[in-house]
Scaffold this active site. Structure first.
Site, short mmCIF file in Angstrom:
data_model
loop_
_atom_site.label_atom_id
_atom_site.label_comp_id
_atom_site.label_asym_id
_atom_site.label_seq_id
_atom_site.Cartn_x
_atom_site.Cartn_y
_atom_site.Cartn_z
N GLN A 135 64.66 102.11 34.34
CA GLN A 135 65.92 102.42 35.05
C GLN A 135 66.71 103.46 34.24
O GLN A 135 67.21 103.14 33.17
CB GLN A 135 66.73 101.13 35.20
CG GLN A 135 68.09 101.29 35.83
CD GLN A 135 68.98 100.08 35.55
OE1 GLN A 135 68.71 99.30 34.63
NE2 GLN A 135 70.04 99.92 36.31
N SER A 138 72.14 104.62 32.45
CA SER A 138 73.12 104.78 31.37
C SER A 138 72.89 106.06 30.58
O SER A 138 71.74 106.48 30.38
CB SER A 138 73.03 103.60 30.40
OG SER A 138 73.24 102.39 31.08
N GLU A 253 69.84 93.83 39.94
CA GLU A 253 69.72 93.63 38.49
C GLU A 253 70.46 92.36 38.07
O GLU A 253 69.96 91.56 37.28
CB GLU A 253 70.32 94.84 37.76
CG GLU A 253 70.30 94.70 36.24
CD GLU A 253 70.72 95.97 35.50
OE1 GLU A 253 71.54 96.72 36.04
OE2 GLU A 253 70.21 96.19 34.39
N GLU A 382 82.86 91.79 30.44
CA GLU A 382 84.20 92.27 30.85
C GLU A 382 84.10 92.93 32.23
O GLU A 382 84.93 92.70 33.11
CB GLU A 382 84.76 93.27 29.83
CG GLU A 382 85.13 92.69 28.48
CD GLU A 382 83.93 92.46 27.56
OE1 GLU A 382 82.81 92.89 27.90
OE2 GLU A 382 84.11 91.81 26.51
C1 LIG Z 1 69.23 95.27 25.83
C2 LIG Z 1 69.82 96.32 26.73
C3 LIG Z 1 69.00 96.90 27.68
C4 LIG Z 1 69.52 97.89 28.52
N1 LIG Z 1 68.67 98.48 29.44
C5 LIG Z 1 69.14 99.49 30.22
C6 LIG Z 1 68.24 100.18 31.10
O1 LIG Z 1 67.04 99.88 31.18
N2 LIG Z 1 68.74 101.20 31.84
C7 LIG Z 1 70.03 101.58 31.79
O2 LIG Z 1 70.41 102.49 32.51
N3 LIG Z 1 70.91 100.95 30.95
C8 LIG Z 1 70.49 99.92 30.17
N4 LIG Z 1 71.36 99.27 29.30
C9 LIG Z 1 72.71 99.79 29.18
C10 LIG Z 1 73.81 98.85 29.68
O3 LIG Z 1 73.85 98.85 31.08
C11 LIG Z 1 75.10 99.36 29.06
O4 LIG Z 1 75.01 99.16 27.66
C12 LIG Z 1 76.32 98.63 29.58
O5 LIG Z 1 76.53 98.92 30.93
C13 LIG Z 1 77.59 98.98 28.76
O6 LIG Z 1 77.74 100.34 28.63
P1 LIG Z 1 78.02 101.00 27.20
O7 LIG Z 1 76.99 100.47 26.26
O8 LIG Z 1 78.11 102.47 27.38
O9 LIG Z 1 79.42 100.42 26.73
P2 LIG Z 1 80.88 100.93 27.16
O10 LIG Z 1 80.91 101.15 28.64
O11 LIG Z 1 81.24 102.10 26.30
O12 LIG Z 1 81.76 99.68 26.82
C14 LIG Z 1 82.26 99.42 25.49
C15 LIG Z 1 83.15 98.19 25.55
O13 LIG Z 1 84.26 98.44 26.43
C16 LIG Z 1 84.34 97.43 27.43
N5 LIG Z 1 84.77 98.05 28.70
C17 LIG Z 1 84.32 99.21 29.24
N6 LIG Z 1 84.93 99.43 30.42
C18 LIG Z 1 85.76 98.39 30.63
C19 LIG Z 1 86.68 98.06 31.67
N7 LIG Z 1 86.83 98.84 32.74
N8 LIG Z 1 87.39 96.91 31.56
C20 LIG Z 1 87.23 96.09 30.48
N9 LIG Z 1 86.40 96.37 29.44
C21 LIG Z 1 85.68 97.51 29.53
C22 LIG Z 1 82.92 96.90 27.57
O14 LIG Z 1 82.93 95.59 28.10
C23 LIG Z 1 82.43 96.95 26.12
O15 LIG Z 1 82.87 95.81 25.44
C24 LIG Z 1 70.88 98.28 28.45
C25 LIG Z 1 71.70 97.67 27.49
C26 LIG Z 1 71.19 96.70 26.62
C27 LIG Z 1 72.08 96.06 25.61
#
Ligand SMILES: Cc1cc2nc3c(=O)[nH]c(=O)nc-3n(C[C@H](O)[C@H](O)[C@H](O)COP(=O)(O)OP(=O)(O)OC[C@H]3O[C@@H](n4cnc5c(N)ncnc54)[C@H](O)[C@@H]3O)c2cc1C
Length: 414
Positions: A135, A138, A253, A382
């Site tokens: 997928q 991100s 998902e 969150e």
């Molecule tokens: C093991 C693992 C596998 C993954 N596999 C995939 C994959 O196959 N394909 C893919 O596309 N993605 C994948 N992901 C990515 C995952 O979807 C993202 O890590 C997740 O959506 C969070 O995005 P970010 O890491 O950019 O954090 P950010 O969006 O930068 O968030 C940072 C912090 O801010 C908080 N935050 C952000 N926005 C808000 C809001 N509006 N209100 C309150 N709090 C908020 C979050 O909760 C978090 O604590 C994977 C992640 C992990 C850990």
């Protein structure tokens, strides 16, 4: 024999059919080990089953995707019947495909948005573990707010040319195909200028770099896309409607990550709660009233999760697609599993430091470490709470000043 060849089956007839198929297809010592509860015999029988060949056979028979239509390689069963199938597959402890992003998310998305040609081309090999999927949503600058993503797709005749970077892409290093969301109209507001594609992960310009995590595994990757060409026939949904297609993937998902797609709450994460209770009784932790209370609480949570998953499966059975209730079980499952892993460490003491879940002392620090990801992957807790507040409880929507602005005018760091 495949899942169903004739009129609808009762649950008992279906159960018989699954068991007969398993007994015909598994090595005799495996069947004997299940019948007698002999785990050592099972351990000796395991090498007799070649993983890829077994997953293909399970998929060809329709058991890997019991609810998919038969013409696309599925079993043509109802969600309630799929539970019967999964119960027997779990009871016989058979290996299952790790192609969960394909089967749990890509398949339902192609089913809803793909052409007949794409459905016939991609769904059967996905079910049979012959083509693994990933997928590509991100990016370094777009995770929770994935609609703000920057990867560009530009039209060139019958093709699209894609440039950008994805991150956290689970299984990209072994994937044949990826589900890609890219920006096709930077002048439109962020949710409106996206389009969804199926991308060949071996196409020129796709570079996959594995990322090592604290468990020592490298299950996810960075993916760099440089002038990658995708035929327009591999677009899912209309140009500019990629967010609606992505929503189908994300809803599925959450269901896949909540355990609703499998046999339910007892088999999640680091193993059944009942096994932890048994270990507590054997090791003496059961006599500690605080640990006992936490164990009982974990048992209650696992039952609540299971029943909520049944409810959500029943809703889907009545024809409703996966809805926001997937966010309830995704949130609950993620936090429950972390509590369970913490509890396992407290119950097992130093034995919990064993690396492997199958170690003779029964611990698994690896499961504990991996569970940290549960509240991030598939949308953070969150964000799940925001979705529930907004779409289920009807609370005012979270303010987003950039929602209706052209994407190209939204300030961003990269
Ligand atoms: C093991 C693992 C596998 C993954 N596999 C995939 C994959 O196959 N394909 C893919 O596309 N993605 C994948 N992901 C990515 C995952 O979807 C993202 O890590 C997740 O959506 C969070 O995005 P970010 O890491 O950019 O954090 P950010 O969006 O930068 O968030 C940072 C912090 O801010 C908080 N935050 C952000 N926005 C808000 C809001 N509006 N209100 C309150 N709090 C908020 C979050 O909760 C978090 O604590 C994977 C992640 C992990 C850990």
């Amino acid at each position: 024999m495949t899942v169903t060849e004739d009129a609808p089956l009762t649950d008992e007839q279906l159960r018989d059919r699954v068991v007969t198929w398993l007994r015909d297809n598994l090595p005799a010592p495996w069947v004997e080990a299940i019948d007698t509860g002999d785990d050592q015999l099972l351990a000796r029988a395991r090498p007799q089953v070649e993983f890829n060949e077994w997953c293909a056979r399970l998929g060809e028979a329709g058991w890997a995707t019991p609810t998919w239509p038969r013409e696309y390689g599925g079993g043509g069963l109802e969600p309630g019947q799929a539970r019967v199938v999964n119960e027997e597959l779990s009871r016989y402890k058979v290996p299952r495909s790790f192609n969960v992003i394909g089967i749990g998310m890509g398949g339902p998305t192609i089913m809803q948005w793909g052409s007949e040609e794409l459905k016939h081309r991609y769904l059967p090999p996905m079910a049979q573990h012959k083509e693994i999927w990933c997928q590509l949503f991100s990016e370094p600058g777009a995770g929770s707010d994935v609609a703000g993503l920057s990867t560009r797709a530009e039209r060139d005749g019958d093709e699209w040319v894609v440039n950008g970077q994805k991150v956290w892409t689970t299984l990209a290093h072994v994937a044949s195909f990826g589900m890609l969301v890219a920006r096709t109209d930077p002048d439109a507001p962020k949710h409106k200028g996206l389009t969804y594609f199926v991308v060949d992960m071996h196409a020129p310009g796709v570079e996959v770099r594995p990322l090592k995590q604290m468990t020592g595994d490298a299950e996810f990757n960075e993916v760099f896309l440089t002038d990658v060409r995708i035929p327009d026939s591999h677009r899912l949904g209309p140009v500019g409607e990629g967010w609606a297609v992505a929503t189908t993937t994300l809803m599925n998902e959450r269901v896949a990550l909540s355990g609703a797609g499998s046999s339910g709450g007892d088999n999640v994460g680091g193993g059944p709660v009942d096994a932890l209770v048994a270990a507590a009784k054997a090791g003496g932790a059961w006599s500690d009233p605080v640990l006992r209370q936490r164990l009982v609480q974990a048992m209650i949570e696992s039952r609540v999760l299971k029943i909520t998953n049944f409810r959500s499966a029943a809703a889907r059975k009545s024809g409703r697609p996966a809805g926001p209730e997937g966010s309830i079980t995704k949130l609950f499952q993620a936090e429950h599993n972390q509590r369970l892993q913490n509890l396992a460490v407290d119950v097992l003491g130093s034995a919990a430091l064993a690396w492997d879940q199958n170690s003779p002392v029964g611990g698994s620090v690896r499961g504990f470490l991996r569970s940290r990801a549960n509240t991030i992957e598939g949308g953070t807790s969150e964000v799940m709470r925001n979705i529930l507040g907004d779409r289920v409880l009807g609370l005012p929507r979270e303010p987003d000043p950039s929602r209706n602005a052209p994407w190209k005018d939204i300030p961003r760091s990269s």
